[in-house]
Design a protein around this motif. Structure first.
Motif, PDB file in Angstrom:
ATOM      1  N   ILE A   3       0.836  -1.198   0.000  1.00 51.27           N
ATOM      2  CA  ILE A   3       0.000   0.000   0.000  1.00 51.27           C
ATOM      3  C   ILE A   3       0.877   1.257   0.000  1.00 51.27           C
ATOM      4  O   ILE A   3       0.617   2.199  -0.759  1.00 51.27           O
ATOM      5  CB  ILE A   3      -0.980  -0.020   1.189  1.00 51.27           C
ATOM      6  CG1 ILE A   3      -2.013  -1.134   0.976  1.00 51.27           C
ATOM      7  CG2 ILE A   3      -1.671   1.328   1.358  1.00 51.27           C
ATOM      8  CD1 ILE A   3      -2.903  -1.398   2.160  1.00 51.27           C
ATOM      9  N   TYR A  56       0.930   4.211  -2.877  1.00 52.43           N
ATOM     10  CA  TYR A  56       0.757   5.640  -2.637  1.00 52.43           C
ATOM     11  C   TYR A  56       1.954   6.434  -3.163  1.00 52.43           C
ATOM     12  O   TYR A  56       1.798   7.529  -3.710  1.00 52.43           O
ATOM     13  CB  TYR A  56       0.538   5.928  -1.157  1.00 52.43           C
ATOM     14  CG  TYR A  56      -0.768   5.400  -0.614  1.00 52.43           C
ATOM     15  CD1 TYR A  56      -1.917   5.352  -1.392  1.00 52.43           C
ATOM     16  CD2 TYR A  56      -0.853   4.934   0.687  1.00 52.43           C
ATOM     17  CE1 TYR A  56      -3.113   4.868  -0.896  1.00 52.43           C
ATOM     18  CE2 TYR A  56      -2.042   4.454   1.207  1.00 52.43           C
ATOM     19  CZ  TYR A  56      -3.165   4.427   0.411  1.00 52.43           C
ATOM     20  OH  TYR A  56      -4.351   3.946   0.905  1.00 52.43           O
ATOM     21  N   LYS A 102     -10.890  -0.009  -1.242  1.00 50.09           N
ATOM     22  CA  LYS A 102     -11.440   1.301  -0.874  1.00 50.09           C
ATOM     23  C   LYS A 102     -12.121   1.233   0.496  1.00 50.09           C
ATOM     24  O   LYS A 102     -12.025   2.183   1.282  1.00 50.09           O
ATOM     25  CB  LYS A 102     -12.415   1.804  -1.941  1.00 50.09           C
ATOM     26  CG  LYS A 102     -11.717   2.185  -3.223  1.00 50.09           C
ATOM     27  CD  LYS A 102     -10.717   3.289  -2.943  1.00 50.09           C
ATOM     28  CE  LYS A 102      -9.834   3.627  -4.090  1.00 50.09           C
ATOM     29  NZ  LYS A 102      -8.803   4.605  -3.741  1.00 50.09           N
ATOM     30  N   TRP A 147     -11.201  -0.778   2.891  1.00 55.14           N
ATOM     31  CA  TRP A 147     -10.075  -0.843   3.818  1.00 55.14           C
ATOM     32  C   TRP A 147      -9.521   0.559   4.060  1.00 55.14           C
ATOM     33  O   TRP A 147      -9.242   0.928   5.197  1.00 55.14           O
ATOM     34  CB  TRP A 147      -8.980  -1.768   3.277  1.00 55.14           C
ATOM     35  CG  TRP A 147      -7.816  -1.888   4.199  1.00 55.14           C
ATOM     36  CD1 TRP A 147      -7.632  -2.820   5.178  1.00 55.14           C
ATOM     37  CD2 TRP A 147      -6.676  -1.009   4.273  1.00 55.14           C
ATOM     38  NE1 TRP A 147      -6.446  -2.577   5.842  1.00 55.14           N
ATOM     39  CE2 TRP A 147      -5.846  -1.474   5.306  1.00 55.14           C
ATOM     40  CE3 TRP A 147      -6.283   0.110   3.553  1.00 55.14           C
ATOM     41  CZ2 TRP A 147      -4.644  -0.853   5.631  1.00 55.14           C
ATOM     42  CZ3 TRP A 147      -5.082   0.732   3.891  1.00 55.14           C
ATOM     43  CH2 TRP A 147      -4.282   0.238   4.927  1.00 55.14           C
ATOM     44  N   GLU A 148      -9.369   1.338   2.991  1.00 56.04           N
ATOM     45  CA  GLU A 148      -8.868   2.709   3.143  1.00 56.04           C
ATOM     46  C   GLU A 148      -9.781   3.542   4.037  1.00 56.04           C
ATOM     47  O   GLU A 148      -9.298   4.288   4.887  1.00 56.04           O
ATOM     48  CB  GLU A 148      -8.753   3.394   1.776  1.00 56.04           C
ATOM     49  CG  GLU A 148      -7.572   2.939   0.961  1.00 56.04           C
ATOM     50  CD  GLU A 148      -7.458   3.689  -0.338  1.00 56.04           C
ATOM     51  OE1 GLU A 148      -6.352   4.157  -0.648  1.00 56.04           O
ATOM     52  OE2 GLU A 148      -8.478   3.825  -1.055  1.00 56.04           O
ATOM     53  N   ASN A 201      -9.357   2.551   7.620  1.00 54.88           N
ATOM     54  CA  ASN A 201      -8.011   2.824   8.134  1.00 54.88           C
ATOM     55  C   ASN A 201      -7.506   4.198   7.698  1.00 54.88           C
ATOM     56  O   ASN A 201      -6.339   4.361   7.332  1.00 54.88           O
ATOM     57  CB  ASN A 201      -7.049   1.732   7.644  1.00 54.88           C
ATOM     58  CG  ASN A 201      -7.424   0.373   8.183  1.00 54.88           C
ATOM     59  OD1 ASN A 201      -7.122   0.061   9.324  1.00 54.88           O
ATOM     60  ND2 ASN A 201      -8.106  -0.419   7.376  1.00 54.88           N
ATOM     61  N   ALA A 202      -8.368   5.192   7.775  1.00 49.28           N
ATOM     62  CA  ALA A 202      -8.051   6.528   7.251  1.00 49.28           C
ATOM     63  C   ALA A 202      -6.793   7.129   7.872  1.00 49.28           C
ATOM     64  O   ALA A 202      -5.989   7.767   7.168  1.00 49.28           O
ATOM     65  CB  ALA A 202      -9.243   7.454   7.448  1.00 49.28           C
ATOM     66  N   VAL A 218      -3.825   5.392   6.369  1.00 50.31           N
ATOM     67  CA  VAL A 218      -3.712   5.837   4.972  1.00 50.31           C
ATOM     68  C   VAL A 218      -3.007   7.193   4.914  1.00 50.31           C
ATOM     69  O   VAL A 218      -2.088   7.396   4.134  1.00 50.31           O
ATOM     70  CB  VAL A 218      -5.089   5.886   4.286  1.00 50.31           C
ATOM     71  CG1 VAL A 218      -5.020   6.620   2.954  1.00 50.31           C
ATOM     72  CG2 VAL A 218      -5.649   4.490   4.098  1.00 50.31           C
ATOM     73  N   LYS A 251       0.588   7.884   3.134  1.00 48.19           N
ATOM     74  CA  LYS A 251       0.702   8.852   2.046  1.00 48.19           C
ATOM     75  C   LYS A 251       1.705   9.945   2.368  1.00 48.19           C
ATOM     76  O   LYS A 251       2.307  10.524   1.472  1.00 48.19           O
ATOM     77  CB  LYS A 251      -0.658   9.467   1.735  1.00 48.19           C
ATOM     78  CG  LYS A 251      -1.578   8.527   0.994  1.00 48.19           C
ATOM     79  CD  LYS A 251      -2.888   9.207   0.655  1.00 48.19           C
ATOM     80  CE  LYS A 251      -3.768   8.286  -0.162  1.00 48.19           C
ATOM     81  NZ  LYS A 251      -5.030   8.957  -0.574  1.00 48.19           N
TER      82      LYS A 251
END
Length: 82
Positions: free
Chosen positions: A7, A11, A66, A68-69, A72-73, A76, A80
């Motif tokens: 992941i 990113y 999406k 999962w994102e 797990n903001a 994420v 990033k």
């Protein structure tokens, strides 16, 4: 490479791509990593890159990623920012 590493790499690739900094071969490599990443959200039998996904399986993988994102903001955002 584990899920979080994939992941983070995705990113990183997306950020470079948005800036137009990837060569064609790097874009292909990034896309391959993204496709592998999405497969991890499907059943184990579909993880192998030589297994051809149906359109429905590809959509399901994308939607699960999406989800999962969204769940797990904070992670994420941290990935990033790397």
């Amino acid at each position: 490479m584990d899920l979080i590493d994939l992941i983070a790499a995705y990113y990183h690739c997306a950020a470079l791509a948005a800036q137009g900094l990837l060569t064609q071969s790097e874009r292909y490599e990034c896309n391959g990593g993204y496709q592998l990443l999405k497969r991890l959200f499907l059943d184990d039998a579909l993880h192998a890159p030589d297994v051809v996904l149906t359109a429905e399986q590809n959509i399901q993988a994308y939607l699960r990623f999406k989800d999962w994102e969204a769940t797990n903001a904070d992670l994420v955002q941290a990935l990033k920012a790397r």
